[in-house]
Design an enzyme around this catalytic site. Structure first.
Site, short mmCIF file in Angstrom:
data_model
loop_
_atom_site.label_atom_id
_atom_site.label_comp_id
_atom_site.label_asym_id
_atom_site.label_seq_id
_atom_site.Cartn_x
_atom_site.Cartn_y
_atom_site.Cartn_z
N ASN A 155 0.74 -1.18 0.01
CA ASN A 155 0.07 0.04 -0.02
C ASN A 155 0.85 1.33 -0.14
OD1 ASN A 155 0.27 -1.47 2.61
ND2 ASN A 155 -0.32 0.35 3.60
N SER A 203 -10.87 -5.12 -1.28
CA SER A 203 -12.02 -4.04 -0.34
C SER A 203 -12.49 -3.12 -1.59
CB SER A 203 -10.95 -3.29 0.17
OG SER A 203 -11.85 -2.18 0.90
N CYS A 329 -4.06 4.77 7.47
CA CYS A 329 -4.15 4.47 8.86
C CYS A 329 -3.10 4.71 9.96
CB CYS A 329 -4.82 2.93 9.01
SG CYS A 329 -4.76 2.00 7.70
N1 PLP Z 1 -4.96 -4.29 3.11
C1 PLP Z 1 -4.15 -3.32 2.30
C2 PLP Z 1 -3.01 -3.58 1.84
C3 PLP Z 1 -4.63 -2.14 2.52
O1 PLP Z 1 -4.30 -0.92 1.78
C4 PLP Z 1 -5.96 -1.99 3.31
C5 PLP Z 1 -6.46 -0.48 3.57
O2 PLP Z 1 -5.80 0.55 3.36
C6 PLP Z 1 -6.41 -2.76 4.10
C7 PLP Z 1 -6.00 -4.13 3.82
C8 PLP Z 1 -7.80 -2.70 4.70
O3 PLP Z 1 -8.62 -2.58 3.88
P1 PLP Z 1 -10.17 -2.09 4.47
O4 PLP Z 1 -10.06 -0.44 4.51
O5 PLP Z 1 -11.07 -2.15 3.51
O6 PLP Z 1 -10.55 -2.43 5.96
#
Ligand code: PLP
Length: 395
Positions: A155, A203, A329
């Protein structure tokens, strides 16, 4: 002009997705579990969405489990797999999970929590490229390994991992393999059979669908223990009344992601390359993080030594340019990003790093505006930074 360059944090709901969802809040409000006509209408819409998501992933509709998002999909994959393998009292054997040091917190923190309940976890390291070596996964294997979980695209860096090769290692060892594809869906093609994964998370809000809806792909023959207790929804894998509007939105977003990927990817990557080249040219001592040859088309991650990330972020925001210093986050947290420190950046450099992520709505004019604004802001911050002054070449 406001320029949003944080599409890895979230995307707007596409107008066509919104229009498809709207009736399911009002006129088509039925419960997909009800037998009457309103319920059947909702059920048909959920089934259609399931087919659309399955088509995006090259999966069967029966292998799609709708969840409340990527985080829940990751938790269901990891905890649901481990829960199926709880050692019986007579079997004192420990269980072992392999993951990487650069996973999203949805995976990382879930694995750390497993450690508290006596599961061993290996966090495989990565080098400066941010790419995991499948051989490192092989070396981490133990007799007790029950799950490997490695993300598809990171990410923060956008780096794409060699998932098919890691899947081969997992298959040879007879270990279940989960892949967090939240950041690769809609950006690069995903085919669960070509990748060879057993479980895969996506997602909706990262692919122009609504927040609060996700999917876990579960290969036929693989079973996961549900996280919650309740009714029989999602073939007993995820109880609870289905979020019909969210699921319908996910289905439409998946359909668009599939049909637009071939046109989106080259257009977005050429805009990403344009801003990256321009910033490298205009700003001294900028570095691109990760492997530029193995990344999703929309992301660049740049370190501007001497320009503190939080201050940079705020100064850019005041000029209308919205991007991120790391995962959304973790913004607001003072610690440097675990991904950037894992690839060898110092805390200072990790704090002086921006993630610029483009999306379907990004225009050439927005990119030119960001190219105009960012060098000035970096220069201003460096002018007042004690570190930049200390590192400046003597005149
Ligand atoms: N996994 C990755 C690589 C992400 O970038 C994110 C969100 O930023 C998530 C999981 C979590 O997804 P969600 O926001 O739908 O809970």
């Amino acid at each position: 002009m406001a320029v949003y360059l944080d599409y890895n944090a979230t995307t707007p709901v596409d107008a066509a997705v919104f229009d498809t969802m709207a009736p399911f809040f009002t006129s088509n409000f039925g419960n997909a579990g009800s037998i009457h006509t309103a319920g059947q209408r909702a059920r048909a819409a959920v089934d259609a969405a399931r087919e659309s998501v399955a088509a995006l992933l090259g999966a069967k509709p029966s292998e799609i489990v709708f969840t409340s998002g990527g985080t829940e999909a990751d938790n269901l994959a990891i905890l649901g797999t481990l829960a199926r393998m709880v050692p019986s009292p007579s079997d004192g054997a420990r269980r072992h999970v392999i993951t990487s040091a650069i996973e999203h917190h949805a995976v990382l923190n879930t694995c750390e929590d497993l450690q508290k309940s006596g599961v061993d976890v290996t966090f495989v390291r990565v080098g400066p490229s941010g790419v995991i070596d499948p051989e490192d996964i092989r070396h981490a294997l133990r007799h007790e390994t029950v799950l490997i979980t490695v993300m598809h695209a990171n990410n923060e860096l956008g780096t794409v991992q060699p998932i098919a090769e890691i899947a081969k290692v997992a298959k040879e060892a007879g270990v279940a393999f989960h892949c967090d594809a939240v950041q690769s869906a809609g950006k690069v093609p995903i085919d669960v059979n070509r990748l060879g994964v057993d479980l895969l998370s996506i997602s909706a809000h990262k692919i122009y669908g609504p927040k609060g809806t996700g999917v876990l792909y579960v290969r036929s023959g693989i079973s996961v223990e549900p996280l919650f207790h309740g009714g029989h929804a999602e073939r007993d894998r995820r109880p609870g009344t289905e979020n019909v509007p969210g699921i319908v939105g996910m289905g439409k977003a998946a359909e668009l992601a599939r049909s637009q990927l071939e046109t989106d990817a080259p257009r977005i990557s050429s805009l990403r390359d344009r801003i990256e080249r321009a910033l490298l040219e205009k700003i001294p001592t900028v570095r691109v993080n990760g492997d530029p040859m193995r990344r999703v088309p929309n992301t660049t991650n740049l370190t501007f030594p001497g320009a503190g990330g939080e201050a940079l972020l705020i100064a850019l925001d005041l000029q209308g340019v919205e991007c991120s210093t790391g995962a959304a986050c973790s913004s607001g947290a003072v610690e440097p990003s675990h991904v950037l420190t894992a690839i060898g950046l110092s805390d200072d450099d990790a704090r002086s790093t921006l993630r610029i992520s483009l999306g379907r709505p990004t225009t050439a004019a927005e990119i030119e505006e960001a190219i105009r604004v960012i060098p000035d802001v970096v220069a201003r911050l460096r002018a007042i930074s004690p570190r930049a002054a200390a590192e400046a070449p003597a005149r």
